[in-house]
Design a protein around this motif. Structure first.
Motif, short mmCIF file in Angstrom:
data_model
loop_
_atom_site.label_atom_id
_atom_site.label_comp_id
_atom_site.label_asym_id
_atom_site.label_seq_id
_atom_site.Cartn_x
_atom_site.Cartn_y
_atom_site.Cartn_z
N GLU A 319 0.58 -1.19 -0.03
CA GLU A 319 -0.14 0.05 0.05
C GLU A 319 0.93 1.21 0.05
OE1 GLU A 319 -2.39 0.06 3.54
OE2 GLU A 319 -0.64 0.57 4.80
N ALA A 320 2.00 1.38 0.69
CA ALA A 320 3.03 2.19 0.59
C ALA A 320 3.50 2.62 -0.67
CB ALA A 320 4.12 2.42 1.70
N LEU A 323 1.03 4.04 -2.75
CA LEU A 323 0.93 5.85 -2.49
C LEU A 323 2.03 6.34 -3.21
CD1 LEU A 323 -0.52 8.27 -1.23
CD2 LEU A 323 0.68 7.62 0.86
N ILE A 467 -0.79 16.85 -1.46
CA ILE A 467 -1.08 15.84 -2.73
C ILE A 467 -1.57 14.68 -1.64
CG2 ILE A 467 0.79 16.59 -4.24
CD1 ILE A 467 2.85 14.96 -2.87
N GLY A 468 -1.87 13.34 -2.54
CA GLY A 468 -2.37 12.48 -1.79
C GLY A 468 -2.66 11.24 -2.85
N GLY A 469 -3.23 10.29 -2.09
CA GLY A 469 -3.70 9.00 -2.94
C GLY A 469 -4.69 9.22 -3.73
N ILE A 470 -5.44 10.19 -3.73
CA ILE A 470 -6.74 10.43 -4.67
C ILE A 470 -6.05 10.69 -6.10
CG2 ILE A 470 -8.87 11.48 -5.07
CD1 ILE A 470 -9.40 12.01 -2.19
N ILE A 479 -7.20 17.00 -6.68
CA ILE A 479 -8.21 15.96 -6.70
C ILE A 479 -9.01 16.06 -7.96
CG2 ILE A 479 -10.16 15.04 -5.89
CD1 ILE A 479 -9.26 15.61 -3.12
#
Lengths: 616, 345
Positions: A319-320, A323, A467-470, A479
């Motif tokens: 999962e990391a 990301l 920033i992010g995983g979306i 996003i």
């Protein structure tokens, strides 16, 4: 009288886990390295720290191949087996060819020890070893005798018997005594009694060889004529740690190494933890997940971020990695592969994580994969993994395995000045002008050549961004659930990784004119393949050898190379994972040659399989 | 790099607007998160830090969207992993002000492990846990703070899970700063967040937050205007613990050392427990967290515990600095050539 010489010899020390076989193996390795032999080693030990003493489950062994010429494998079959007890003999004798030498600690062939090794009869008397030259040596009693004047308790003195065995082997192969005695002085400086007992046992072993008239004479294995340079002996995990430190220096970034203890990767953490004066910040995380995520946090904040593990840990780091692929931040994940699935066989080697590294994440989540081919090359592979991660702002998986991690070989030391600068400058200035004329920072505005996004780190004025995983809008990084944008970003992330093919070396190809068969490998099987190819060529047969240090993307010329040969043989320590990728990518019916038993391929078996392919 | 919680000592006059990003806030209308975000954006200009030295990190969940709305550096990471990712940032850059935002599911269920380890290590993080006792983003399953018997989509016959008390968890992990506030009192939130930010080390703040869609009114029993003064027990350092409009209620300690709610007049004001945030031993702070087992009986708010311990990242930096001091900065050539070497040719 001149000492008879051998061009090479394979020696295996075998005993109980508590007998110190790894220690004497390491010592013999260092002595041989310093003597100038080429060498390769294969430590083999149980995962249990101390299985019941004297049992077959508790047997630990260390094999070393020394020679006066360039060698690559630890050897198929020992010429000499040192067996400290019946269990060690039973566990290893099937690996010997007729005519080999066996030296046993005859004191340990009591009824009780024989029982523990499930021997109904004493193999020293029952004729079962007739094919071998057997030397029973009362190692325990001579060690006790030799250490008696020191006043060591017999229970403690007995523990020095591994040094007796080492002394005997050092006599047999004319290794110098002084460096070993110095090492004992240094290592046991705080324990004078242990120091003296070990030194006495070692000397007793040498003297026994000299005076017992059991052995006709010692042998000499002359130094190898290796390419000019300065050498040291190195195991893969240490070389890997040094490669990370070198990358940190040449990237001008502090190294953060976050890891969770796991066999056989823990030594990388141990090595780096000693190197704080290089600015290495090491951390033992609460779990594998945290280790990867902590590294990713350090990457966001502008450090060279690395996490290390073995297969079971790579499962958890998926999962990391996902990301990191989405955030497009540089990170290296080291996977020291071991036998699986699940806990599997933690101390045994395999190459079974290739497809996990390629595809073991949800979504379209490509990343570069680098693999090391020999213990010393773990240095280069670590450096290369860091280079790619930093340049392309991507997580990179670096594959090594148990064989490389603990195996040793001489390493021709690189010149620091020859290591390239791999710095990846941080973004410090806005890169976009808004419609209203204001300056802005867009975190996903890419370099047109590398497709890497800019790396602006916290603490930089005017460059704040979220920033992010979306899924993110290309350019702004905001996003976005836009279908077209997502399709575009999926393609972009793949194109970025694919484009790395332009920036890596081609297939390492050792072509031979007239060869119709190409043997293609990756990772640690390089050694057995190389040895097998050499044997085939020594018979006058023609064969080509190819090797891949990059598994994702493949070198740009791989398709072309494959098409030049009538047949391609792919030996792997898995059920054909590279073969699957090659077939899918190039529509070529490569032949798999697989072995998944936790052990390295043998050169002789490799030779037969290649010959079979040539004469098919 | 020294630790200064993001302040470079540069006095720049900033207002709330400087801390607002250009992104549209997308929480449900009426969500308690709006009030918490506003409190933060009002507070930030007062902290003496600048947006570019501030990082907001979150996991997954409704609360975890907050970093998108702050004009700072921000990472919206993985469900449960925010404390770990923030630990990496703090290790790399101890000079930054790092905030961690998450909900009760994010931090106490999937991320429970990372939370307790960040707390025990005392990483210099300001951790705000919005507790609405429900899973919102996945549309209404019970959470690790939901009460036993909670009827949700995943527990149609009522939840049989015993809930966590987040304050007890944090104190159990020996967090050095533990506090509680709620989304209806901006002043109290700002004061609590300020204290949490100023604390060096891991600060844990539980924020009672209303989810008006999936768990509306969860805190009505203690937060409704009519009952609030009788149901919230404000903790103030150095003062006897009293509550109620006239301080008629209080907290005293029984013969076993356990705090209990009492009538101040009956016990005598002199016999009320005087709150001490700085007690090294966490036992009494833990006992205070046990006064209430849910939002239906008098519940302490404010700072439970504020003690000093070296931060994780400062010690990591120190070990590096000490090693350099001891043997000098590492020389790569020397390192590669260490151990026994030999020369050929």
């Amino acid at each position: 009288m001149s000492t008879p010489t051998l061009d090479r010899v394979v020696i295996r020390f075998a005993g109980d886990s508590g007998d110190g076989m790894q220690l004497v193996g390491d010592r013999f390795t260092d002595l041989s390295a310093a003597f100038g032999n080429d060498l390769a080693t294969l430590p083999n030990y149980p995962a249990e720290i101390r299985a019941p003493a004297g049992t077959i489950n508790g047997v630990s062994s260390f094999q070393i191949h020394i020679s006066d010429h360039d060698i690559v494998t630890p050897g198929d079959s020992p010429n000499v087996l040192i067996a400290m007890n019946p269990a060690a003999l039973v566990a290893n004798v099937s690996d010997l060819s007729p005519g080999s030498t066996i030296i046993v600690n005859s004191d340990s062939f009591t009824e009780r020890d024989l029982d523990k090794a499930h021997c109904s009869a004493n193999p020293l008397d029952d004729g079962s070893l007739d094919a071998f030259t057997v030397y029973p040596v009362p190692m325990t009693s001579i060690t006790l005798e030799a250490t008696k004047p020191l006043g060591v308790k017999s229970r403690d003195a007995e523990r020095s018997k591994n040094f007796f065995a080492l002394g005997l082997i050092c006599w047999m192969y004319t290794r110098p005594a002084a460096p070993l005695l110095e090492w004992i002085d240094d290592r046991f400086a705080g324990k004078p009694l242990v120091r003296d007992a070990n030194a006495a046992a070692f000397k007793a072993g040498r003297n026994f060889g000299e005076t017992a008239e059991l052995f006709a004479h010692p042998y000499e294995v002359k130094p190898a004529s290796l390419p000019a340079g300065t050498y040291r002996n190195i195991i893969g995990n240490t070389a890997l740690a040094l490669g990370l430190v070198a990358a940190s220096r040449r990237a001008h970034l502090p190294l953060v190494y976050a890891s969770y203890p796991i066999t056989p990767a823990s030594d990388i953490l141990h090595e780096l933890s000693k190197l704080k004066h290089f600015g290495c910040k090491t951390m033992q995380a609460e779990d594998e997940i945290a280790a990867a995520t902590i590294a990713l946090g350090a990457a966001f904040a502008g450090n060279l971020a690395v996490t290390g593990t073995s297969g079971p840990g790579l499962d958890l780091k998926a999962e990391a990695l996902g990301l990191a692929i989405s955030l497009e931040l540089p990170m290296v994940v080291v996977d020291v592969q071991r036998a699986g699935p699940s806990t599997g066989m933690p101390t045994k080697t395999e190459q079974t994580d290739l497809l996990l590294a390629m595809y073991g994440r949800h979504g379209e989540s490509p990343l570069p994969i680098v693999a090391a081919k020999s213990p010393s090359r773990c240095f280069d592979a670590a450096f290369e993994a860091c280079r790619l991660a930093l340049k392309y702002r991507t997580p990179v998986i670096l594959l090594t395995d148990g064989l490389l991690a603990n195996g040793a070989e001489p390493w021709r030391l690189p010149e620091v000045a020859d290591l390239p600068d791999i710095s990846a400058p941080f973004a410090t200035q806005p890169n976009h002008t808004n419609a209203d004329g204001t300056e802005d920072y867009w975190p996903y505005l890419r370099d047109p050549d590398t497709l890497a996004r800019p790396w602006a780190i916290p603490g930089t004025r005017g460059m704040m961004h979220r920033i992010g995983g979306i899924e993110k809008q290309d350019g702004t990084g905001n996003i976005s659930y836009q279908p077209d944008n997502h399709a575009h970003m999926v393609q972009l992330r793949q194109a970025k990784v694919d484009g790395i093919a332009r920036d890596i070396a081609g297939v390492e190809l050792d072509h031979q004119d007239g060869a119709d068969v190409l043997v293609l490998g990756w990772g640690s099987t390089w050694a057995a393949i190389t040895a097998g190819v050499r044997r085939v060529r020594a018979r006058g047969e023609r064969v080509a050898q190819g090797h891949l240090s990059h598994l994702s993307p493949f070198p740009a010329d791989l398709g072309d190379v494959l098409s030049r040969y009538g047949r391609v043989l792919v030996p792997e320590a898995n059920l054909g994972q590279l073969a699957l990728l090659l077939r899918a990518e190039f529509l070529i019916d490569v032949q798999s040659y697989v072995q998944v038993n936790g052990l390295p391929f043998r050169a002789a078996a490799m030779e037969s399989r290649i010959l079979e392919e040539i004469h098919r | 790099m020294s630790e200064h919680n993001g302040s470079e000592g540069v006095a720049v006059a900033l207002g709330r607007k400087d801390w607002e990003s250009d992104q549209e806030v997308r929480w449900c209308p009426g969500c308690g998160d709006y009030g918490i975000l506003a409190a933060l954006q009002f507070l930030m200009p007062e902290l003496g830090v600048e947006p570019h030295n501030t990082v907001f990190v979150s996991g997954i969940g409704c609360a975890a969207r907050l970093p998108y709305y702050m004009n700072t550096y921000g990472v919206h990471s993985i469900h449960g992993r925010a404390p770990a990712l923030a630990t990496g940032i703090a290790m790399a850059r101890p000079d930054l002000s790092v905030w961690v935002i998450g909900g009760d599911g994010d931090m106490l269920s999937i991320g429970g492990n990372h939370l307790i380890h960040a707390l025990r290590r005392n990483v210099n993080l300001t951790i705000l846990m919005f507790n609405n006792q429900i899973y919102g983003l996945t549309k209404g399953q019970y959470s690790p703070t939901s009460e036993v018997g909670k009827v949700t989509k995943s527990t149609p016959f009522g939840s049989v899970d015993h809930p966590f008390n987040p304050i007890s968890v944090a104190i159990g992990a020996e967090a050095t700063f533990v506090a509680r506030t709620h989304d209806l009192d901006r002043k109290h939130m700002m004061e609590t967040f300020r204290r949490a930010h100023e604390h060096r080390g891991a600060s844990f703040v539980e924020v009672f937050q209303n989810c008006n869609v999936f768990n509306d009114g969860a805190y009505d029993g203690i937060l409704k205007k009519a009952v609030r003064s009788d149901m919230l027990i404000p903790l103030r350092h150095g003062e006897p613990i009293r509550f109620g409009d006239d301080g008629q209620h209080g907290v005293a300690v029984n013969e076993f050392g356990e705090p209990y709610v009492c009538e101040s007049a009956k016990v005598g004001v002199d016999h009320l427990l005087v709150h001490d945030e700085h007690r090294a031993d966490p036992t009494l702070a833990f006992a205070l967290s046990r006064l209430s087992s849910g939002p239906h009986s008098p519940t302490p708010v404010g700072v439970f515990r504020d003690v000093s311990r070296p931060t994780y990242e400062a010690q990591v930096q120190q070990q590096v600095a000490d090693a350099v001091e001891r043997v000098g900065p590492g020389d790569l050539h020397e390192l590669l050539h260490s151990g026994a070497t030999w020369t050929v040719g």
